[in-house]
Design a protein around this motif. Structure first.
Motif, PDB file in Angstrom:
ATOM      1  N   LYS A  85       0.589  -0.861   0.087  1.00  0.00           N
ATOM      2  CA  LYS A  85       0.042   0.660  -0.093  1.00  0.00           C
ATOM      3  C   LYS A  85       0.836   1.022  -0.467  1.00  0.00           C
ATOM      4  CE  LYS A  85      -4.364  -1.973   1.124  1.00  0.00           C
ATOM      5  NZ  LYS A  85      -5.721  -1.921  -0.204  1.00  0.00           N
ATOM      6  N   LEU A  86       0.413   1.867  -1.317  1.00  0.00           N
ATOM      7  CA  LEU A  86       1.888   3.537  -0.635  1.00  0.00           C
ATOM      8  C   LEU A  86       1.238   4.048   0.142  1.00  0.00           C
ATOM      9  CD1 LEU A  86       3.909   4.001  -2.892  1.00  0.00           C
ATOM     10  CD2 LEU A  86       2.083   5.390  -3.712  1.00  0.00           C
ATOM     11  N   CYS A  87       2.173   4.556   0.252  1.00  0.00           N
ATOM     12  CA  CYS A  87       2.110   6.289   1.504  1.00  0.00           C
ATOM     13  C   CYS A  87       2.693   7.214   1.596  1.00  0.00           C
ATOM     14  CB  CYS A  87       2.366   5.584   3.082  1.00  0.00           C
ATOM     15  SG  CYS A  87       1.543   6.908   4.227  1.00  0.00           S
ATOM     16  N   ALA A  88       2.354   8.477   1.688  1.00  0.00           N
ATOM     17  CA  ALA A  88       3.044   9.867   1.315  1.00  0.00           C
ATOM     18  C   ALA A  88       3.737  10.053   3.029  1.00  0.00           C
ATOM     19  CB  ALA A  88       2.643  10.566   0.853  1.00  0.00           C
ATOM     20  N   VAL A  89       4.836  10.735   2.529  1.00  0.00           N
ATOM     21  CA  VAL A  89       5.054  11.152   4.253  1.00  0.00           C
ATOM     22  C   VAL A  89       4.687  12.517   4.422  1.00  0.00           C
ATOM     23  CG1 VAL A  89       7.010  11.996   5.746  1.00  0.00           C
ATOM     24  CG2 VAL A  89       6.660   9.383   4.765  1.00  0.00           C
ATOM     25  N   MET A  90       4.034  12.839   5.506  1.00  0.00           N
ATOM     26  CA  MET A  90       4.005  14.683   5.886  1.00  0.00           C
ATOM     27  C   MET A  90       4.174  14.992   6.812  1.00  0.00           C
ATOM     28  SD  MET A  90       0.387  16.706   6.969  1.00  0.00           S
ATOM     29  CE  MET A  90      -0.505  16.810   4.916  1.00  0.00           C
ATOM     30  N   LEU A  91       5.403  16.215   7.331  1.00  0.00           N
ATOM     31  CA  LEU A  91       6.318  16.479   8.088  1.00  0.00           C
ATOM     32  C   LEU A  91       5.328  17.523   8.490  1.00  0.00           C
ATOM     33  CD1 LEU A  91       8.989  16.023   9.917  1.00  0.00           C
ATOM     34  CD2 LEU A  91       9.902  17.490   8.555  1.00  0.00           C
ATOM     35  N   ASP A  92       5.504  17.876   9.944  1.00  0.00           N
ATOM     36  CA  ASP A  92       4.365  18.800  10.676  1.00  0.00           C
ATOM     37  C   ASP A  92       5.373  19.163  11.604  1.00  0.00           C
ATOM     38  OD1 ASP A  92       1.211  19.891  11.085  1.00  0.00           O
ATOM     39  OD2 ASP A  92       2.470  20.540  12.578  1.00  0.00           O
ATOM     40  N   THR A  93       5.260  20.803  10.485  1.00  0.00           N
ATOM     41  CA  THR A  93       6.044  21.720  11.644  1.00  0.00           C
ATOM     42  C   THR A  93       5.648  22.253  12.781  1.00  0.00           C
ATOM     43  OG1 THR A  93       5.643  24.336  10.708  1.00  0.00           O
ATOM     44  CG2 THR A  93       7.762  22.998   9.436  1.00  0.00           C
ATOM     45  N   VAL A  94       6.925  22.909  14.029  1.00  0.00           N
ATOM     46  CA  VAL A  94       5.894  23.210  15.045  1.00  0.00           C
ATOM     47  C   VAL A  94       5.241  25.361  14.912  1.00  0.00           C
ATOM     48  CG1 VAL A  94       6.832  24.283  17.774  1.00  0.00           C
ATOM     49  CG2 VAL A  94       8.282  22.376  16.525  1.00  0.00           C
ATOM     50  N   GLY A  95       6.266  25.650  14.449  1.00  0.00           N
ATOM     51  CA  GLY A  95       5.330  26.789  14.057  1.00  0.00           C
ATOM     52  C   GLY A  95       5.140  28.081  14.718  1.00  0.00           C
ATOM     53  N   ALA A  96       4.332  29.087  15.028  1.00  0.00           N
ATOM     54  CA  ALA A  96       4.472  30.030  16.673  1.00  0.00           C
ATOM     55  C   ALA A  96       3.697  29.200  17.444  1.00  0.00           C
ATOM     56  CB  ALA A  96       4.150  31.179  15.542  1.00  0.00           C
ATOM     57  N   GLU A  97       3.992  27.911  17.553  1.00  0.00           N
ATOM     58  CA  GLU A  97       3.630  27.353  18.995  1.00  0.00           C
ATOM     59  C   GLU A  97       3.911  28.047  20.547  1.00  0.00           C
ATOM     60  OE1 GLU A  97       1.499  23.346  18.904  1.00  0.00           O
ATOM     61  OE2 GLU A  97       3.271  22.518  19.800  1.00  0.00           O
ATOM     62  N   LEU A  98       3.132  28.159  21.202  1.00  0.00           N
ATOM     63  CA  LEU A  98       3.565  28.541  22.330  1.00  0.00           C
ATOM     64  C   LEU A  98       3.633  27.314  23.496  1.00  0.00           C
ATOM     65  CD1 LEU A  98       1.739  31.726  23.491  1.00  0.00           C
ATOM     66  CD2 LEU A  98       4.468  30.814  22.144  1.00  0.00           C
ATOM     67  N   GLN A  99       4.257  26.991  23.887  1.00  0.00           N
ATOM     68  CA  GLN A  99       4.740  25.383  25.040  1.00  0.00           C
ATOM     69  C   GLN A  99       4.484  25.481  26.711  1.00  0.00           C
ATOM     70  OE1 GLN A  99       7.588  23.261  23.086  1.00  0.00           O
ATOM     71  NE2 GLN A  99       5.732  22.175  21.232  1.00  0.00           N
ATOM     72  N   VAL A 100       3.283  24.757  27.108  1.00  0.00           N
ATOM     73  CA  VAL A 100       4.567  24.979  28.434  1.00  0.00           C
ATOM     74  C   VAL A 100       5.295  23.988  29.256  1.00  0.00           C
ATOM     75  CG1 VAL A 100       2.934  24.103  30.468  1.00  0.00           C
ATOM     76  CG2 VAL A 100       2.000  25.847  29.285  1.00  0.00           C
ATOM     77  N   VAL A 101       6.162  23.804  29.600  1.00  0.00           N
ATOM     78  CA  VAL A 101       7.446  22.365  29.860  1.00  0.00           C
ATOM     79  C   VAL A 101       7.315  22.683  31.199  1.00  0.00           C
ATOM     80  CG1 VAL A 101       9.845  22.449  29.630  1.00  0.00           C
ATOM     81  CG2 VAL A 101       8.728  23.546  27.755  1.00  0.00           C
ATOM     82  N   ASN A 102       6.837  20.834  30.958  1.00  0.00           N
ATOM     83  CA  ASN A 102       6.996  20.308  32.500  1.00  0.00           C
ATOM     84  C   ASN A 102       7.858  19.117  32.465  1.00  0.00           C
ATOM     85  OD1 ASN A 102       6.272  18.710  35.014  1.00  0.00           O
ATOM     86  ND2 ASN A 102       4.189  17.650  33.653  1.00  0.00           N
ATOM     87  N   ASN A 103       9.005  19.277  32.631  1.00  0.00           N
ATOM     88  CA  ASN A 103      10.056  18.577  32.669  1.00  0.00           C
ATOM     89  C   ASN A 103      10.061  17.437  33.858  1.00  0.00           C
ATOM     90  OD1 ASN A 103      11.857  20.253  30.762  1.00  0.00           O
ATOM     91  ND2 ASN A 103      12.987  20.944  32.859  1.00  0.00           N
ATOM     92  N   THR A 104       9.659  17.395  34.879  1.00  0.00           N
ATOM     93  CA  THR A 104       8.905  16.462  35.397  1.00  0.00           C
ATOM     94  C   THR A 104       8.134  15.292  35.767  1.00  0.00           C
ATOM     95  OG1 THR A 104       7.582  17.728  37.003  1.00  0.00           O
ATOM     96  CG2 THR A 104       9.975  17.709  37.866  1.00  0.00           C
ATOM     97  N   GLU A 105       7.288  15.995  34.575  1.00  0.00           N
ATOM     98  CA  GLU A 105       6.213  15.412  34.310  1.00  0.00           C
ATOM     99  C   GLU A 105       5.170  14.501  35.482  1.00  0.00           C
ATOM    100  OE1 GLU A 105       6.685  11.480  32.067  1.00  0.00           O
ATOM    101  OE2 GLU A 105       6.991  12.330  30.892  1.00  0.00           O
TER     102      GLU A 105
END
Length: 587
Positions: A85-105
Motif C-alpha cells: 500500500k503506497l503511503c506519502a509522508v507529511m512533516l508537520d512543523t512547530v510553527g509559532a506554537e507556545l508550549q508549557v514545559v513540565n520537565n518532571t512529568e
C-alpha cells in the motif's frame, strides 16, 4: 429533484441505508492522514492503519527527536513493503506554537477559581501554581480578560484534560491567570493557545536557518551530561532538555536534516498567518535539493490565517483547516462557516483541503459519537479532500480501529460519489444523492472562459466519463498536474493517475522522476496513483502508450475496479496533442 446546495439530492432510497457495504481495493475517495506516534509506530500497527485506509503518514516534530521519528519512518517503509500500500509522508512543523514545559512529568492538578502564573523562566519547576512557557513575549501580547487554553498535544475538548485560563494581571514577564475549570494535566509538554492574540514569533526564523546547527554542536556535550544526570528516557523530553540548556530546538533543523534525508512529500506549515510565510518556506525548501518538489500545506489555525486566507491559498499547494485551534480563536458556531467557505475556495482553486479534529472521542473510545460521525459526513459533503487524525492515532488507544471506522463512515463518500459509476456500488440504477451535476457546472462557471488547454481537457474527460457511466478515468501524467485538474471537477468515479517517469540529472548523476508525483496524489480526493515503467517516456508513440495502458487496465482489473464490458475514459498525450478517448472492455 435538484437542490440549490452542494449537498444531497432527494429522494434517498431508505432501503439502501440498510444494504451491507461492499469492500473495495480503494478504501475511499476521500483520503485519511494519520499521525504516527507512541500508539501507532510499530510495523504491525502501521500495517493495520494502511489496510484500514491511511494514505498519508504525518510526523509531528513538535515533540520527540529525529532518531525517534526515523525509527517510526523505517517501520512505515517496512509496512508499505509488506502491505503493498503506497503511503506519502507529511512533516508537520512547530510553527509559532507556545508550549508549557513540565520537565518532571508530575501530574498537575488545577482547580477552578484558583490562580496560576505563566512564566518564561525555564528554571521554574511546573506546578499547579506555576507553568513555565517557551516564549518571553507573552506578557507583552496579552491583556486582562484575554483567554488562554492549555492542554496536552491538541485539545480534546474535554474539560478534564485541558484548562481554560483568563488573564487577570501582567507582572513584568509573568502572566497571572484565573483558572476557569478544574483540569488534570499529564505529560512533559503542553500546547498553549492565546485566543485572538498576535504572537510575535516567525513561522521559519533566520536563527533556525543560520545558527541552529552551530548551537546544536556547542550544546551536544551539555545535553549528554544532562541526559545522563537526569536519566531522561521519554521521547517527549528532548525538546524540554534543549530549552533547559538554552537551545531553541527548531523544526528547520529537522527539515534540513531529517526532511532532506527522507525526501518528505508534504510540509505542513503550522500557524500560517500570511502568504509570506508560505513564500519563505518555499524559498527555504528550494535550497534543499529534492525538497524543492515538496508540497507545502498551509495550516490555518487562528484569526490571522483566516483573515489572509485568499492570499495564502494562492501561494500554498494545499490547506489544512486546524479546527481545534480555530475553535478557540473563533466562536464555535462560526467554525463550520469558515470550513464551508474555505473548502469551497480550495475546491474551485483545485487545491486539496484537509480537515482536522473529527473524532476526538476515539482517542479513548472505540466508537465515535453520533455528532462526530455526522461531522465526518459533512466534511466529505463540503468537498474536503482528506480527514486528518491527530491525537486519535498518535496517542489514542485504537489507532487502526479509528481509521477503519472513519473510512467506513466515509462510505458515504464511496456510495455518494460513486453512484454515478454503477460499477463500484454494483447497482445499475443507483440513486443519485450528491448533486455532482450542479457542482460540475459551478466549477466550470468559476473557471470561466477561455479555459486553459489542460483545464479544457480535464473538464472534458470528466464530462465524458459521467455521460458514458465510465467505471474509471485513467490519466497519463508526468507532473501529476493533469490528474489533479481532473480531480478538481470531482468525477464520481476514481481517477487512476499513471505517472510516467522522466529522466533527469543534477550534473552529478542521473535519476528518474515520478515517485514524488505519485505519492503526492495520495492526498487528492479521488486520485489513485501508479508509477509506470520508466522505459516508457511521457510523450511516446501509440505503441508504447498502448503498452502502458494495458498495464493500467490490468491493475484496475486485479484491484476489482474494472470488469468486462466496463467503459473507461483515457486522458493522454500523443505527440503534441492531448487526447480524451473512451474504450469499452471486452471479455
Amino acid at each position: 429533484m435538484h437542490s440549490n446546495h452542494l449537498l444531497l439530492e432527494e429522494p434517498i432510497r431508505m432501503a439502501s441505508i440498510l444494504e451491507p457495504s461492499k469492500s473495495s481495493f480503494f478504501p475511499a475517495m476521500t483520503k485519511i492522514v494519520g499521525t504516527l506516534g507512541p500508539r501507532s509506530r510499530s510495523v504491525d500497527v502501521i500495517s493495520g492503519c494502511l489496510k484500514a485506509g491511511m494514505s498519508v503518514a504525518r510526523f509531528d516534530i513538535s515533540w520527540g527527536d529525529p532518531e525517534y521519528h526515523q525509527e517510526t519512518l523505517e517501520n512505515l517503509r517496512a509496512a508499505v513493503k509488506a502491505t503493498k500500500k503506497l503511503c506519502a509522508v507529511m512533516l508537520d512543523t512547530v510553527g509559532a506554537e507556545l508550549q508549557v514545559v513540565n520537565n518532571t512529568e508530575k501530574t498537575l492538578q488545577l482547580q477552578e477559581d484558583g490562580k496560576v502564573i505563566l512564566t518564561p523562566d525555564h528554571g521554574q519547576e511546573a506546578s499547579s501554581e506555576i507553568l513555565p512557557i517557551n516564549f518571553s513575549g507573552l506578557s507583552k501580547a496579552v491583556k486582562k480578560g484575554d483567554t488562554i487554553f492549555v492542554g496536552q498535544y491538541l485539545f480534546t475538548g474535554s474539560e478534564t484534560t485541558s484548562v481554560w485560563l483568563e488573564v487577570d494581571e501582567v507582572r513584568e514577564e509573568d502572566v497571572v491567570c484565573v483558572i476557569k475549570n478544574t483540569a488534570t494535566l499529564t505529560g512533559s509538554l503542553f500546547t498553549l493557545h492565546a485566543s485572538q492574540v498576535h504572537i510575535d514569533l516567525p513561522t521559519l526564523s533566520d536563527k533556525d536557518k543560520e545558527n541552529l546547527c552551530m548551537e546544536f554542536a556547542c550544546f551536544s556535550s551539555l545535553l549528554a551530561i544532562k541526559m545522563k544526570a537526569t536519566a531522561f528516557t521519554s521521547y517527549f523530553h528532548f525538546d524540554a532538555l534543549l530549552l533547559e540548556c538554552g537551545v531553541d530546538i527548531s523544526r528547520n533543523f529537522v527539515i534540513s536534516t531529517w526532511g532532506v534525508k527522507n525526501k518528505i512529500d508534504f510540509l505542513s506549515l503550522s500557524y500560517t498567518r500570511h502568504a509570506e510565510d508560505v513564500r519563505e518556506a518555499r524559498e527555504f525548501l528550494s535550497k534543499l535539493g529534492d525538497l524543492s518538489q515538496t508540497h507545502i500545506f498551509a495550516k490555518i489555525e487562528n484569526v490571522e490565517g483566516l483573515t489572509h486566507f485568499d492570499e495564502i491559498l494562492q501561494e500554498a499547494d494545499g490547506i489544512i483547516l486546524s479546527r481545534g485551534n480555530l475553535g478557540i480563536d473563533l466562536p464555535s458556531e462560526k467554525v463550520f462557516l469558515f470550513q464551508k467557505a474555505a473548502v469551497y475556495k480550495c475546491n474551485m482553486a483545485g487545491k486539496p483541503a484537509v480537515v482536522t479534529r473529527v473524532v476526538d472521542s476515539m482517542t479513548g473510545n472505540l466508537r465515535p459519537t453520533r455528532a462526530e460521525a455526522t461531522d465526518v459526513a459533512n466534511a466529505v459533503l463540503d468537498g474536503s479532500d482528506g480527514i486528518l487524525l491527530g491525537a486519535e492515532t498518535l496517542r489514542g488507544l485504537y489507532p487502526t480501529e479509528t481509521i477503519s471506522i472513519v473510512d467506513t463512515g466515509k462510505l458515504l463518500d464511496i456510495s455518494v460519489f460513486n453512484t454515478f459509476s454503477f460499477r463500484i456500488t454494483g447497482i445499475g440504477k443507483a440513486e443519485k444523492v450528491f448533486n455532482q451535476d450542479l457542482y460540475f457546472k459551478k466549477t466550470v462557471k468559476y473557471v470561466g472562459e477561455p479555459m486553459t488547454h489542460l483545464e479544457s481537457i480535464a473538464s472534458s474527460a470528466v464530462r465524458a466519463a459521467i455521460k458514458v457511466k465510465a467505471s474509471v478515468i485513467i490519466c497519463f501524467t508526468s507532473s501529476g498536474r493533469a490528474a489533479r485538474l481532473i480531480a478538481k471537477y470531482r468525477p464520481p468515479m476514481p481517477v487512476l493517475s499513471v505517472v510516467i517517469p522522466r529522466l533527469k540529472t543534477n550534473q552529478l548523476k542521473w535519476s528518474f522522476s515520478g515517485a514524488f508525483e505519485a505519492r503526492q496524489s495520495l492526498i487528492v480526493r479521488g486520485l489513485f496513483p501508479m508509477l509506470a515503467d520508466p522505459r516508457h517516456p511521457a510523450e511516446s508513440t501509440n505503441a508504447t502508450n498502448e503498452s502502458v495502458l494495458k498495464v493500467a487496465l490490468d491493475h484496475g482489473k486485479t484491484s476489482g475496479l474494472i470488469k468486462s464490458h466496463d467503459r473507461v475514459v483515457i486522458c493522454q498525450k500523443v505527440g503534441d496533442a492531448s487526447v480524451v478517448k473512451i474504450i469499452e472492455l471486452e471479455d
